[in-house]
Design a protein around this motif. Structure first.
Motif, short mmCIF file in Angstrom:
data_model
loop_
_atom_site.label_atom_id
_atom_site.label_comp_id
_atom_site.label_asym_id
_atom_site.label_seq_id
_atom_site.Cartn_x
_atom_site.Cartn_y
_atom_site.Cartn_z
N HIS A 105 -12.54 88.43 114.53
CA HIS A 105 -13.35 89.65 114.54
C HIS A 105 -14.26 89.73 113.31
N HIS A 106 -14.07 88.84 112.37
CA HIS A 106 -15.02 88.74 111.26
C HIS A 106 -16.20 87.85 111.61
N HIS A 111 -7.61 87.38 107.36
CA HIS A 111 -7.21 88.59 108.05
C HIS A 111 -5.75 88.96 107.75
#
Ligand code: HEA
Ligand code: HEA
Ligand code: CUA
Ligand SMILES: [Cu+2]
Lengths: 196, 275, 574
Positions: free
Chosen positions: C324-325, C275
């Protein structure tokens, strides 16, 4: 010299380039070992047969090694202090002592590793051993790296010392910071692997 | 709005997710169109030819501040008002197992093994060492009493309509992802973990076929419509074709299907395995 | 500053094993551009298979051999190999070397008025480590079983059981990580220690700030991936089970390993890097765009300080959004709430930066040269990419959108017509500084307009495909699935756009090489710019500045009321 602040600190930051560099490098090392510690935690929490360190390991050797490393940190500080006092002979003595203690550490590690292999304990035997070998192996590589740099400063540093003792002392200091960091990592490794 | 694009929804929670996707896109469109219009206007009005002398001060006023606060508020609403409750509903508010159809799905390269507990409602034991790709892909221990009536199929999931389905998802080898686009369900199948998920199918396959006939986009193929299970996580060379099927029945049809499957179990189970 | 003894450096020391930041910057840039081109070629092959699944690749289909494409028909393994390597190469060997290594090295020391980087030898080492990483990655195509094929994300256990290309990938990554770590230490120390007299932090051009924050991201986020790489190497070479749980059965065989590991551990370590890595891809791009916009609107950036605070905040936040992945990996409400909240929070600084850049246009006197066109196009294109991040960042819609082409569309909008456009802007903008010549405007516009159109032709339909539920990484573009049928035909249009995009790069390549000799010769400051790099000669000599620069003002003093020119360089007294 094109690049300023190699030796003398920059007034508004109070740092020389090398010192800032080594601190940044250590910050990234913290993240590296931090990730491996996090790995240890995650594996341990996900496991239903996590062994006590003593099942595979002998805390005796590790305790000795802890003392060896802490002592070497002291000799490292002495080496730096001698260099700062412009006493190269004593600097060399303490620096060689530091390297020697690193060597002792590595020998003990070697004895430990061989004992594991004799018992057919390999990294593939159990995830505990896997993380044990990875953490101590990586730490060992760091010790080796520190020994190379320190050994270089002790054995081949004379010319640089004579040209610019202040710069040379800075280098000893930076190498020392790294050495203390390696020592500190071990102080974390020892309990989580051998005792808890 | 977005159901123009989405595959037709067929589960109880699908509308909630669709509505949420709609609202996010409304926010996105407002921002994009608003800023886009400003952008075009600014670029045209302040081109060098028209405005040879730039203004050092530039934009004044606090419209931008309100725009930014507006974005933040909209995000909070989407988050607290929609996303978090919808998520909690998915992962926390499981219906009681007794009121639901409970199924296990064991993913593997490159198939979905569907596993029903059978009449006793209890899943039997399985053991990786019993796995035989031809006859027993999930390693079911048929000597276990509870396993005797367990039903397994490959790539064929059957469920009754309007009853919650709880699926315990796992994998034998690598990570797969169990994706039912019509049901707005997607969940990774992770080896070593058994992850539960649930949904309520609301339209039988037959009802869906009828409904699609009225939608120009699907009318041609409505008669062949099936709910598809897709694998959404790269799992090897045949990831692209790891396709399964869901048939949603009326309760009676579902029972009939179960009975039929159970009847194969007595003898000759091997031939009928690949039903 | 004596150039005397440097003249004696031989060819090798001067151009190959150089320690001069400009030479190293050019080495990085050329390497980056070459890998961008290579990654582009891989992608064009994939686009054939997506548009015409299982039809022989025309003309060149025979070149790939029976192991990859028997009869010219691409095997799924080959598709996966192309996909994984396209992603890896674009990110780690294309954009990062060009944006950070290239522009960072070339421009940052000049913009802060330094003679070189703080550690020139380390700088050289960092480039050569990247080079070795590149060679390893490139060489892995020739291994038995081909290059890595488990996605650029290399999710375990798939990557653990993959052929030896994965080992090469890991070793290559360790070189690339080492390179970035050395580079980032260098950038940070340079920025803190070597700023010219008078150049306080709030007089730094935004580009320097962007590079500065980027360097921190690289420094602190990469080590966990390095750790993960070491662990996966152990799994592959020493049969450990870090990422392998109990009871795995692969192709019908129960694996003979200790088990007890965790596949999700890999994902946490990977995304903890990856990220922040996506911000590594975008921050330098935003920096370039800010420079070009300030210069070509002939007025100061609007809200410079807010932009600086935003970029710092963004840097901090980027360390706590990684999962969030991973919403779909079986996450509970508490964790999902945390990560979607942080993700929404991190979108705010991006909105602020974009708002500031957009408002900077107001009241300007806008020149539409090629760099400006690319920089302007960046704004709405990044806008689409960023906005499509919002539904992904909210966990509930992500159930429908995760691992679909919506994600592919989202991030290509930010990296391709976003970052790549910004990088093009940077190439056109700073080319005169590096070479003393300008690139052709005509060819530049011939490059820009078709690129803009084709980029959208490729990526916009991806959003529609994604909403229709089409999964990514499908070797046949979704032809297997009925539900993907409705949007299947879009694939052709996208692929033709991709090949059109290739044609659109020809003017750029011609321009790039022709201008070396035939470009219009220009002075030190062809764009009438204010920042320090333009105070040095073009190209700058060894040691950069003829007189040591002293800074008297902020970076973007354009159209100052009462000043005689519409630009007041930072070095101008008074
Ligand atoms: C440069 C790279 C980059 C950038 C900047 C971003 C930015 C963002 N990304 Fe993205 N992302 C990726 C690269 C990037 N991403 C990649 C590579 C992946 C996939 C990895 C993989 O799985 O392989 C990914 C995947 C990804 C996911 C996982 C999706 C999934 O797998 O299910 C999520 C989820 O939260 C997400 C969210 C966001 C958010 C909220 C932002 C926010 O920071 C965006 C904030 C920006 C805005 C909100 C725009 C504001 C602009 C305006 C308002 C102006 C409009 C202007 C005009 C009209 C002129 N991204
Ligand atoms: C920085 C990152 C980056 C960039 C720039 C791109 C650029 C492009 N990508 Fe890529 N892509 C990824 C990162 C990137 N991609 C990643 C991470 C994945 C996921 C992989 C995975 O699944 O694991 C992916 C996956 C991916 C897919 C999906 C595959 C799948 O899921 O099956 C597709 C499909 O079309 C695609 C297409 C494209 C296209 C058309 C471009 C175009 O925009 C390309 C444009 C490029 C240029 C215009 C470069 C031109 C340069 C030159 C011409 C150099 C000239 C040289 C000199 C002057 C010396 N990409
Ligand atoms: Cu199974 Cu993809
Ligand atoms: Cu992200």
């Amino acid at each position: 010299m094109l690049i300023p602040h190699i030796v003398k600190p920059r007034p508004d930051t109070g740092l020389n380039n090398g010192k800032l560099g080594i601190w940044l490098f250590l910050a990234s090392e913290v993240m590296l070992f931090g990730a491996l510690f996090a790995t240890y935690l995650m594996l341990r929490m996900g496991s239903n047969d996590w062994p006590l360190g003593t099942k595979y390991l002998d805390p005796m050797w590790a305790a000795i090694n802890t003392i060896v490393l802490i002592t070497s940190s002291v000799t490292m500080v002495m080496a730096w202090a001698m260099s700062a006092k412009r006493n190269f002979a004593k600097f060399r003595l303490f620096m060689l002592l530091t390297v020697g203690l690193g060597f002792v550490f590595m020998i003990i590690k070697y004895i430990e590793y061989s004992a594991k292999f004799d018992h057919h304990y390999y990294p593939s035997t159990h995830v505990f051993l896997a993380i044990y070998f990875t953490l101590t192996g990586l730490h060992g590589l760091h010790v080796l790296g520190g020994m190379v740099v320190n050994g270089y400063l002790a054995l081949f540093g004379k010319k640089h010392y004579e040209q610019d003792p202040e710069w040379f002392t800075n280098r000893v200091e930076h190498s020392g910071l790294f050495w203390h960091f390696v020592d500190l990592v071990w102080i974390f490794l020892f309990p989580i692997l051998y005792l808890l | 709005m977005m159901d123009l694009f989405f595959p037709p929804g067929a589960s109880a929670h699908a509308a909630g997710i669709d509505r949420m996707v709609d609202w996010v896109h409304v926010l996105m469109l407002i921002l994009f169109i608003g800023w886009g219009a400003y952008f075009i206007y600014a670029v045209a009005r302040f081109r060098q030819g028209k405005n040879p002398k730039a203004n050092y001060k530039g934009a004044k006023g606090s419209a931008s501040k309100y725009a930014e606060i507006g974005v933040a508020v909209a995000e909070v609403i989407l988050l607290v008002g929609f996303s978090i409750p919808l998520w909690a509903d998915r992962v926390d508010e499981f219906p009681a197992e007794s009121d639901s159809v409970v199924v296990r799905v064991v993913a593997q390269q490159f198939a979905w093994n569907i596993w029903y507990p059978g009449a006793d409602g209890v899943f039997g034991n399985a053991d990786p060492s019993l796995v035989d790709e031809e006859t027993n892909p999930i390693g079911l221990d048929r000597s276990d009493e509870a396993a005797k009536d367990d039903i397994t199929t490959i790539n064929q999931l059957h469920l009754p309509v309007d009853k919650p389905a709880i699926i315990h998802l796992t994998s034998k080898d690598v990570i797969h992802s169990f994706n039912l686009p019509n049901m707005r369900i997607k969940q990774d199948a992770v080896p070593g973990l058994s992850i539960p998920m649930w949904f309520v199918p609301t339209k039988t396959t037959a009802e869906m076929r009828e409904e699609l006939k009225s939608k120009p986009r699907y009318a041609d193929t409505a008669d062949e419509f099936v709910y598809e299970i897709a694998c959404a996580q790269l799992c090897g060379n045949s990831h692209y074709s790891m396709r399964g099927f869901l048939t949603v029945h009326t309760p009676e049809e579902y029972q009939a299907w179960l009975d039929e499957e159970a009847s194969y179990l007595g003898g000759g189970e091997e031939e009928d395995f690949w039903n | 500053m004596s150039d005397g003894h440097h003249e004696e450096l031989g060819f090798w020391r001067k151009y190959v094993f150089s320690t001069d930041h400009k030479v190293i910057g050019i080495q990085y840039s050329v390497t980056g551009l070459a890998f961008l081109f290579f990654g582009f070629c891989l992608m064009m092959l994939m686009r054939w298979q997506l548009a015409y699944p299982n039809q022989p690749i025309p003309l060149i289909g025979g070149l790939f051999g029976d192991a990859r494409a028997p009869g010219g028909i691409m095997l799924p393994d080959f598709y996966n190999e192309l996909g994984a390597m396209h992603g890896t190469i674009m990110v780690f060997l294309g954009v990062v070397p060009l944006a950070v290594g290239g522009f960072g090295n070339l421009i940052l020391p000049l913009q802060i008025g330094a003679a070189d980087m703080a550690f020139p030898k380390l700088n050289m080492l960092s480039y050569w480590s990247l080079f070795l990483g590149g060679v390893t990655m490139f060489g892995s195509f020739f291994l038995e079983g081909g290059a890595a094929q488990s996605g650029w994300t290399s999710y375990a256990p798939l990557s653990n059981i993959a052929p030896s290309g994965q080992t090469a990938w890991l070793i290559g990554m360790i070189f690339l990580i080492t390179s970035s770590l050395l580079g980032s230490v260098n950038f940070i120390v340079t920025t803190i220690q070597l700023r010219a007299q008078g150049l306080s932090f709030f007089r730094l051009p935004f580009f320097c700030w962007a590079q500065f924050v980027t360097a921190f991201l690289l420094l602190l986020a990469f080590p966990p991936l390095e750790a993960a790489g070491v662990l996966q190497l152990m799994d592959r070479l020493a049969d450990t089970s870090f990422f392998m749980p109990d009871g795995l059965v692969i192709s019908g065989e129960a694996l003979d390993i200790s088990g007890g590991g965790s596949p999700l551990l890999w994902q946490h370590l990977f995304w903890f890097l990856a990220h922040p890595e996506v911000y590594v891809l975008i921050l330098p791009a935003m920096g370039i765009v800010a420079e070009v916009i300030a210069n070509n609107t002939r007025k100061p950036l609007w809200g410079y300080r807010a932009m600086v605070y935003s970029v710092i905040f963004l840097g901090f936040m980027s360390f706590i959004v990684w999962a969030h992945h991973m919403f779909i990996t079986g996450m509970g409400t508490a964790m999902a709430t945390f990560f979607q909240t942080t993700t929404m929070i991190i979108s705010i600084p991006s909105v602020i930066i974009l708002t500031a850049l957009l408002l900077s246009l107001w009241g300007g006197s806008i020149r539409f040269n090629t760099p400006m066109l690319f920089a302007l196009a960046f704004l709405p294109m990044f806008g689409i990419g960023g906005l499509t991040g919002l539904p992904l960042g909210l966990a509930a819609p992500d159930i429908a959108l995760h691992d679909t082409y919506y994600v592919i569309g989202h991030f290509h909008y930010v990296v391709a017509p976003g970052t790549i456009f910004a990088l093009f802007a940077g190439v056109y903008y700073w080319y005169p500084k590096a070479t003393g010549r300008k690139m052709s405007e005509t060819l530049g516009k011939l490059h820009f307009w078709p690129s803009l159109i084709f980029m959208n032709g490729i990526f916009f339909p991806m959003l529609i495909q994604g909403l229709n539920g089409v999964s990514r990484r499908l070797a046949d573009g979704g032809a297997t699935y009925d539900f993907a049928g409705a949007v299947g035909p879009l694939n052709r249009m996208q692929s033709w756009s991709a090949w059109g995009l290739a044609l659109a790069q020809i003017p750029f390549i011609i321009n790039f090489f022709m201008s070396l000799r035939a470009g219009e010769k220009v002075g030190d400051n062809p764009w009438d710019a204010t920042t320090l790099e333009w105070a040095a000669p073009s190209p700058p000599p060894h040691g950069n500045f003829t007189t040591e620069p002293v800074v008297y003002r902020g970076p973007y003093e354009y159209s100052v009321p009462g000043a005689e020119n519409d630009f007041t360089p930072q070095t101008q007294e008074g």
